[in-house]
Design a protein around this motif. Structure first.
Motif, PDB file in Angstrom:
ATOM      1  N   ASP A   1     -66.670  40.921  54.079  1.00 57.62           N
ATOM      2  CA  ASP A   1     -65.842  41.289  55.339  1.00 57.62           C
ATOM      3  C   ASP A   1     -66.279  42.566  55.862  1.00 57.62           C
ATOM      4  OD1 ASP A   1     -64.954  38.646  54.195  1.00 57.62           O
ATOM      5  OD2 ASP A   1     -62.654  39.454  53.866  1.00 57.62           O
ATOM      6  N   ASP A   2     -66.592  43.372  55.350  1.00 55.74           N
ATOM      7  CA  ASP A   2     -66.755  44.667  55.686  1.00 55.74           C
ATOM      8  C   ASP A   2     -68.200  44.864  56.611  1.00 55.74           C
ATOM      9  OD1 ASP A   2     -64.439  45.844  55.051  1.00 55.74           O
ATOM     10  OD2 ASP A   2     -65.198  46.932  53.144  1.00 55.74           O
ATOM     11  N   GLU A   3     -68.964  43.889  55.769  1.00 53.62           N
ATOM     12  CA  GLU A   3     -70.532  44.018  56.184  1.00 53.62           C
ATOM     13  C   GLU A   3     -70.282  43.252  57.700  1.00 53.62           C
ATOM     14  OE1 GLU A   3     -73.331  45.434  55.486  1.00 53.62           O
ATOM     15  OE2 GLU A   3     -72.991  46.059  53.525  1.00 53.62           O
ATOM     16  N   TYR A   4     -69.551  42.066  57.637  1.00 56.39           N
ATOM     17  CA  TYR A   4     -69.377  41.182  59.031  1.00 56.39           C
ATOM     18  C   TYR A   4     -68.773  42.096  60.103  1.00 56.39           C
ATOM     19  CZ  TYR A   4     -68.349  37.478  62.042  1.00 56.39           C
ATOM     20  OH  TYR A   4     -68.210  36.536  63.168  1.00 56.39           O
ATOM     21  N   ASP A   5     -67.856  43.116  59.771  1.00 56.53           N
ATOM     22  CA  ASP A   5     -67.224  43.802  60.794  1.00 56.53           C
ATOM     23  C   ASP A   5     -67.941  44.991  61.347  1.00 56.53           C
ATOM     24  OD1 ASP A   5     -65.227  42.173  60.647  1.00 56.53           O
ATOM     25  OD2 ASP A   5     -63.894  43.279  59.675  1.00 56.53           O
ATOM     26  N   PHE A   6     -68.999  45.165  60.712  1.00 62.29           N
ATOM     27  CA  PHE A   6     -70.045  46.499  60.895  1.00 62.29           C
ATOM     28  C   PHE A   6     -70.607  46.187  62.448  1.00 62.29           C
ATOM     29  CE2 PHE A   6     -71.050  47.793  56.524  1.00 62.29           C
ATOM     30  CZ  PHE A   6     -70.120  48.320  56.495  1.00 62.29           C
ATOM     31  N   ARG A   7     -70.491  44.823  62.983  1.00 61.45           N
ATOM     32  CA  ARG A   7     -71.031  44.522  64.083  1.00 61.45           C
ATOM     33  C   ARG A   7     -70.213  44.971  65.297  1.00 61.45           C
ATOM     34  NH1 ARG A   7     -71.630  38.059  63.741  1.00 61.45           N
ATOM     35  NH2 ARG A   7     -71.889  39.085  61.606  1.00 61.45           N
ATOM     36  N   TYR A   8     -69.070  45.193  64.967  1.00 58.12           N
ATOM     37  CA  TYR A   8     -67.947  45.895  65.866  1.00 58.12           C
ATOM     38  C   TYR A   8     -68.187  47.296  66.303  1.00 58.12           C
ATOM     39  CZ  TYR A   8     -66.108  41.035  65.554  1.00 58.12           C
ATOM     40  OH  TYR A   8     -66.021  39.761  65.275  1.00 58.12           O
ATOM     41  N   LEU A   9     -68.808  47.868  65.570  1.00 63.65           N
ATOM     42  CA  LEU A   9     -69.276  49.508  65.610  1.00 63.65           C
ATOM     43  C   LEU A   9     -70.071  49.622  66.664  1.00 63.65           C
ATOM     44  CD1 LEU A   9     -68.614  50.107  61.755  1.00 63.65           C
ATOM     45  CD2 LEU A   9     -67.405  51.409  63.715  1.00 63.65           C
TER      46      LEU A   9
ATOM     47  N   ALA B   1     -57.896  46.316  63.515  1.00 66.73           N
ATOM     48  CA  ALA B   1     -56.511  46.216  63.036  1.00 66.73           C
ATOM     49  C   ALA B   1     -56.101  44.614  62.820  1.00 66.73           C
ATOM     50  CB  ALA B   1     -55.376  46.757  64.263  1.00 66.73           C
ATOM     51  N   HIS B   2     -54.956  44.494  62.057  1.00 63.76           N
ATOM     52  CA  HIS B   2     -54.645  43.089  62.085  1.00 63.76           C
ATOM     53  C   HIS B   2     -53.551  42.787  63.383  1.00 63.76           C
ATOM     54  CE1 HIS B   2     -55.860  42.754  57.832  1.00 63.76           C
ATOM     55  NE2 HIS B   2     -55.372  44.022  57.723  1.00 63.76           N
ATOM     56  N   VAL B   3     -53.722  41.505  63.752  1.00 64.87           N
ATOM     57  CA  VAL B   3     -52.894  41.337  65.194  1.00 64.87           C
ATOM     58  C   VAL B   3     -51.833  40.647  64.738  1.00 64.87           C
ATOM     59  CG1 VAL B   3     -53.054  40.121  67.259  1.00 64.87           C
ATOM     60  CG2 VAL B   3     -55.175  41.156  66.485  1.00 64.87           C
ATOM     61  N   GLY B   4     -50.663  40.801  65.506  1.00 63.95           N
ATOM     62  CA  GLY B   4     -49.412  40.087  65.503  1.00 63.95           C
ATOM     63  C   GLY B   4     -48.226  40.893  65.766  1.00 63.95           C
ATOM     64  N   ASN B   5     -47.094  40.609  65.612  1.00 60.22           N
ATOM     65  CA  ASN B   5     -45.892  41.178  65.977  1.00 60.22           C
ATOM     66  C   ASN B   5     -44.690  41.563  64.947  1.00 60.22           C
ATOM     67  OD1 ASN B   5     -45.935  41.372  69.175  1.00 60.22           O
ATOM     68  ND2 ASN B   5     -46.569  39.177  68.856  1.00 60.22           N
ATOM     69  N   GLY B   6     -44.112  42.799  65.018  1.00 58.65           N
ATOM     70  CA  GLY B   6     -43.309  42.882  63.767  1.00 58.65           C
ATOM     71  C   GLY B   6     -43.926  43.679  62.656  1.00 58.65           C
ATOM     72  N   GLU B   7     -42.920  44.188  61.680  1.00 58.82           N
ATOM     73  CA  GLU B   7     -43.533  44.716  60.677  1.00 58.82           C
ATOM     74  C   GLU B   7     -42.713  44.282  59.383  1.00 58.82           C
ATOM     75  OE1 GLU B   7     -42.221  48.869  61.037  1.00 58.82           O
ATOM     76  OE2 GLU B   7     -40.379  48.243  62.140  1.00 58.82           O
TER      77      GLU B   7
ATOM     78  N   LEU C   1     -53.632  35.999  57.104  1.00 59.05           N
ATOM     79  CA  LEU C   1     -54.106  34.941  57.813  1.00 59.05           C
ATOM     80  C   LEU C   1     -53.847  35.489  59.180  1.00 59.05           C
ATOM     81  CD1 LEU C   1     -52.921  31.620  56.096  1.00 59.05           C
ATOM     82  CD2 LEU C   1     -55.392  32.605  56.220  1.00 59.05           C
ATOM     83  N   TRP C   2     -53.973  36.542  59.759  1.00 57.34           N
ATOM     84  CA  TRP C   2     -53.737  37.235  60.835  1.00 57.34           C
ATOM     85  C   TRP C   2     -55.170  37.461  61.591  1.00 57.34           C
ATOM     86  CZ3 TRP C   2     -50.898  41.283  57.685  1.00 57.34           C
ATOM     87  CH2 TRP C   2     -49.745  40.768  57.292  1.00 57.34           C
ATOM     88  N   ASP C   3     -55.277  37.406  63.013  1.00 52.91           N
ATOM     89  CA  ASP C   3     -56.395  37.580  63.757  1.00 52.91           C
ATOM     90  C   ASP C   3     -56.731  39.202  63.607  1.00 52.91           C
ATOM     91  OD1 ASP C   3     -56.604  35.048  64.262  1.00 52.91           O
ATOM     92  OD2 ASP C   3     -56.051  35.266  66.481  1.00 52.91           O
ATOM     93  N   LYS C   4     -58.024  39.428  63.877  1.00 51.06           N
ATOM     94  CA  LYS C   4     -58.295  40.691  63.549  1.00 51.06           C
ATOM     95  C   LYS C   4     -58.810  41.487  65.156  1.00 51.06           C
ATOM     96  CE  LYS C   4     -58.023  39.837  59.677  1.00 51.06           C
ATOM     97  NZ  LYS C   4     -56.739  39.820  58.796  1.00 51.06           N
ATOM     98  N   MET C   5     -58.521  42.569  65.427  1.00 55.85           N
ATOM     99  CA  MET C   5     -59.150  43.042  66.795  1.00 55.85           C
ATOM    100  C   MET C   5     -59.778  44.469  66.577  1.00 55.85           C
ATOM    101  SD  MET C   5     -55.491  44.355  68.555  1.00 55.85           S
ATOM    102  CE  MET C   5     -53.933  45.561  67.847  1.00 55.85           C
ATOM    103  N   PHE C   6     -60.689  44.753  67.563  1.00 59.01           N
ATOM    104  CA  PHE C   6     -61.591  45.957  67.326  1.00 59.01           C
ATOM    105  C   PHE C   6     -61.437  46.619  68.860  1.00 59.01           C
ATOM    106  CE2 PHE C   6     -62.669  42.381  64.789  1.00 59.01           C
ATOM    107  CZ  PHE C   6     -62.899  42.817  63.645  1.00 59.01           C
TER     108      PHE C   6
END
Length: 214
Positions: A31-39, A147-153, A200-205
């Motif tokens: 997962d980390d390797e996949y996310d490196f593209r957003y850098l 970050a993980h996307v959503g509402n609340g804590e 199961l939360w979307d991710k944002m960059f």
């Protein structure tokens, strides 16, 4: 969620990461390797080489940034995560500490990375973190956030060990824009979750640029 203080939340998060440290890298390496593209945009816009990874965990992003030719330092509050990072990357500089109040000098960094770190802080603490980041960045420095996307804590079972509890503050682009109101957002993208191992939360960059100082 219950009436947990900021210090109690920090302790819950640190305890969880201390206990899952040995499983963390193998669980999230792909997962980390996949996310490196957003850098990519963050890297392209950086005006210097000195980078701070806040909440560096086991050091995987530090290793990636080192391979791109950057001088990178990591800071994390979890002894367990840092022990893995120091074992795997003994040549890197690591600091154990609270990212809300660091030991670094003013305007010490060209860029700062927060990879899935901000979700473990309350809104008030994220505002404090934004102030600390503004202090640490050089003029027109950049901050990268995933970050993980959503509402609340709430306090949730950790996906790597359901017997452990961990605090998450789910965020939106609008909320982060407000909490980082002293910065100019220059990038935003999202992706779907890969599955239960990362919730199961979307991710944002996002990439923010420190505004020009008067």
């Amino acid at each position: 969620m219950g009436n947990f203080s900021s210090n109690e939340i920090h302790r819950i998060v640190i305890d969880a990461y201390d206990k899952i440290a040995s499983e963390y890298t193998s669980a999230y390496a792909e997962d980390d390797e996949y996310d490196f593209r957003y850098l990519k945009l963050f890297i392209e816009r950086l005006r210097g080489k000195r980078i701070l990874d806040m909440g560096c965990g086991t050091g995987t992003i530090m290793s990636f940034m080192d391979r791109q030719g950057f001088e990178i330092t990591g800071i994390d509050a979890s002894k367990g995560m840092l022990s893995i990072a120091q074992r795997d990357f003994p040549a890197f500089d690591f600091v154990e500490g609270n990212i809300l109040s660091t030991c670094f000098d003013d305007a010490d960094f060209d860029g700062i990375i927060l990879s899935y770190t901000v979700n473990h802080f309350t809104d008030d603490d994220i505002s404090k973190l934004a102030t600390e980041i503004d202090r640490l960045l050089k003029e027109n420095g950049l901050v990268y956030i995933s970050a993980h996307v959503g509402n609340g804590e709430g306090i949730f079972p950790d996906p790597l060990d359901a017997s452990l509890k961990i605090y998450y503050n789910l965020l939106t682009q609008d909320k982060l824009d407000r909490l980082f109101s002293g910065f100019q957002r220059v990038y935003f993208e999202t992706r779907k979750s890969f599955g239960e191992e990362e919730f199961l939360w979307d991710k944002m960059f996002l990439v923010y640029e420190a505004k020009k100082r008067m």
